[in-house]
Design a protein around this motif. Structure first.
Motif, PDB file in Angstrom:
ATOM      1  N   GLY A 183       0.769  -1.234   0.000  1.00  0.00           N
ATOM      2  CA  GLY A 183       0.000   0.000   0.000  1.00  0.00           C
ATOM      3  C   GLY A 183       0.803   1.287   0.000  1.00  0.00           C
ATOM      4  O   GLY A 183       0.222   2.361   0.176  1.00  0.00           O
ATOM      5  N   ILE A 184       2.122   1.219  -0.216  1.00  0.00           N
ATOM      6  CA  ILE A 184       2.970   2.408  -0.102  1.00  0.00           C
ATOM      7  C   ILE A 184       3.334   2.946  -1.478  1.00  0.00           C
ATOM      8  O   ILE A 184       3.815   2.209  -2.342  1.00  0.00           O
ATOM      9  N   ARG A 185       3.126   4.239  -1.682  1.00  0.00           N
ATOM     10  CA  ARG A 185       3.480   4.886  -2.943  1.00  0.00           C
ATOM     11  C   ARG A 185       4.994   4.920  -3.125  1.00  0.00           C
ATOM     12  O   ARG A 185       5.764   5.002  -2.159  1.00  0.00           O
ATOM     13  N   ASP A 186       5.426   4.930  -4.390  1.00  0.00           N
ATOM     14  CA  ASP A 186       6.853   4.931  -4.698  1.00  0.00           C
ATOM     15  C   ASP A 186       7.573   6.154  -4.139  1.00  0.00           C
ATOM     16  O   ASP A 186       8.695   6.046  -3.643  1.00  0.00           O
ATOM     17  N   ASP A 187       6.945   7.326  -4.218  1.00  0.00           N
ATOM     18  CA  ASP A 187       7.631   8.542  -3.777  1.00  0.00           C
ATOM     19  C   ASP A 187       7.881   8.523  -2.269  1.00  0.00           C
ATOM     20  O   ASP A 187       8.932   8.995  -1.808  1.00  0.00           O
ATOM     21  N   ASP A 227      -2.314  -3.856  12.831  1.00  0.00           N
ATOM     22  CA  ASP A 227      -1.456  -2.671  12.871  1.00  0.00           C
ATOM     23  C   ASP A 227      -1.872  -1.701  11.762  1.00  0.00           C
ATOM     24  O   ASP A 227      -2.821  -1.950  11.022  1.00  0.00           O
ATOM     25  N   VAL A 228      -1.157  -0.603  11.660  1.00  0.00           N
ATOM     26  CA  VAL A 228      -1.524   0.449  10.699  1.00  0.00           C
ATOM     27  C   VAL A 228      -1.413  -0.050   9.272  1.00  0.00           C
ATOM     28  O   VAL A 228      -2.264   0.229   8.418  1.00  0.00           O
ATOM     29  N   ASN A 229      -0.332  -0.791   8.959  1.00  0.00           N
ATOM     30  CA  ASN A 229      -0.166  -1.274   7.603  1.00  0.00           C
ATOM     31  C   ASN A 229      -1.250  -2.281   7.224  1.00  0.00           C
ATOM     32  O   ASN A 229      -1.741  -2.270   6.093  1.00  0.00           O
ATOM     33  N   ASP A 230      -1.645  -3.119   8.168  1.00  0.00           N
ATOM     34  CA  ASP A 230      -2.734  -4.055   7.933  1.00  0.00           C
ATOM     35  C   ASP A 230      -4.036  -3.295   7.603  1.00  0.00           C
ATOM     36  O   ASP A 230      -4.759  -3.629   6.680  1.00  0.00           O
ATOM     37  N   TYR A 231      -4.289  -2.227   8.346  1.00  0.00           N
ATOM     38  CA  TYR A 231      -5.446  -1.377   8.094  1.00  0.00           C
ATOM     39  C   TYR A 231      -5.374  -0.754   6.699  1.00  0.00           C
ATOM     40  O   TYR A 231      -6.367  -0.743   5.953  1.00  0.00           O
ATOM     41  N   LEU A 232      -4.197  -0.237   6.339  1.00  0.00           N
ATOM     42  CA  LEU A 232      -4.026   0.374   5.031  1.00  0.00           C
ATOM     43  C   LEU A 232      -4.261  -0.629   3.906  1.00  0.00           C
ATOM     44  O   LEU A 232      -4.955  -0.337   2.920  1.00  0.00           O
ATOM     45  N   MET A 233      -3.713  -1.810   4.033  1.00  0.00           N
ATOM     46  CA  MET A 233      -3.811  -2.819   2.979  1.00  0.00           C
ATOM     47  C   MET A 233      -5.237  -3.330   2.781  1.00  0.00           C
ATOM     48  O   MET A 233      -5.634  -3.677   1.673  1.00  0.00           O
ATOM     49  N   ARG A 234      -6.028  -3.356   3.853  1.00  0.00           N
ATOM     50  CA  ARG A 234      -7.361  -3.950   3.770  1.00  0.00           C
ATOM     51  C   ARG A 234      -8.447  -2.925   3.564  1.00  0.00           C
ATOM     52  O   ARG A 234      -9.607  -3.274   3.481  1.00  0.00           O
TER      53      ARG A 234
END
Length: 205
Positions: A54-58, A198-205
């Motif tokens: 879920g993370i942008r390249d920039d 966690d936060v990344n799990d939230y972002l991905m889902r």
């Protein structure tokens, strides 16, 4: 995207891995020697992996590097590298999770009047930026890189206001409670992703 990232890294490295069930990252200890090479840019295969999380390249390019290293068994690998305060590197790719060099927290504390956002791993930190919850120019941050390092981090928090953004698991809750005992916690953002680990799990889902 995740499957393509796995295949791309596998092809570039010339390695064949058996992907674990549920595609969990493998945790193995790299050599404690210095990186063989730290690249300013990040290869497309690693960017594909970070996109799958879920993370942008920039954002990835702004915060992380590409680190080449050798495992104790002699395998030459490369991974996304996130540097800590003691010059060590947290390493992640689609197959690998480890630390090169000395383990430590990573701190961004340039803003004297701003609270410190505390999270556990660097993908959580990147996710906070991706979600727009924090901006490096306006928020201090401490990334623990392991809840085992919470005692190391606490002295950084004295006389500062804290925003907790730790994992919703037993270790994360224990670290949050320890910080609360010593520091001024003004908010706990784990309530924003209470149904996720966690936060990344939230972002991905």
């Amino acid at each position: 995207i995740r499957k393509l990232a796995l295949q791309a890294i596998e092809n570039e490295m010339g390695l064949t891995y058996k992907v674990p069930r549920k595609e969990k990252e493998i945790s193995t200890a790299p050599s404690k020697r210095n990186p063989t090479f730290v690249a300013n840019d990040i290869s497309n295969s690693l960017l594909m992996y970070s996109r799958s999380r879920g993370i942008r390249d920039d954002i990835m390019r702004r915060v992380c590097k590409q680190v080449h290293f050798q495992t104790p068994s002699g395998k030459n690998l490369y991974a996304i590298g996130f540097q800590n305060d003691r010059g060590g590197w947290e390493l992640r790719n689609a197959f690998y999770k480890g630390c090169l060099g000395r383990k430590s927290i990573t701190s961004y504390l340039d803003l004297a009047d701003s609270p410190i956002v505390v999270c556990e791993g660097f993908f959580d930190y990147l996710s906070l930026i991706q979600l727009g919850w924090i901006a490096p120019a306006s928020h201090n941050a401490v990334i623990l890189n392991s809840t085992a390092l919470v005692d190391t981090a606490i002295p950084f928090f004295f006389s500062r206001q804290i925003i907790l953004c730790l994992d919703n698991d037993k270790a994360g809750k224990a670290a949050s409670e320890k910080i609360r005992q010593h520091c001024t916690v003004i908010d706990d953002w784990s309530s924003r992703y209470v149904s996720y680990n966690d936060v990344n799990d939230y972002l991905m889902r």
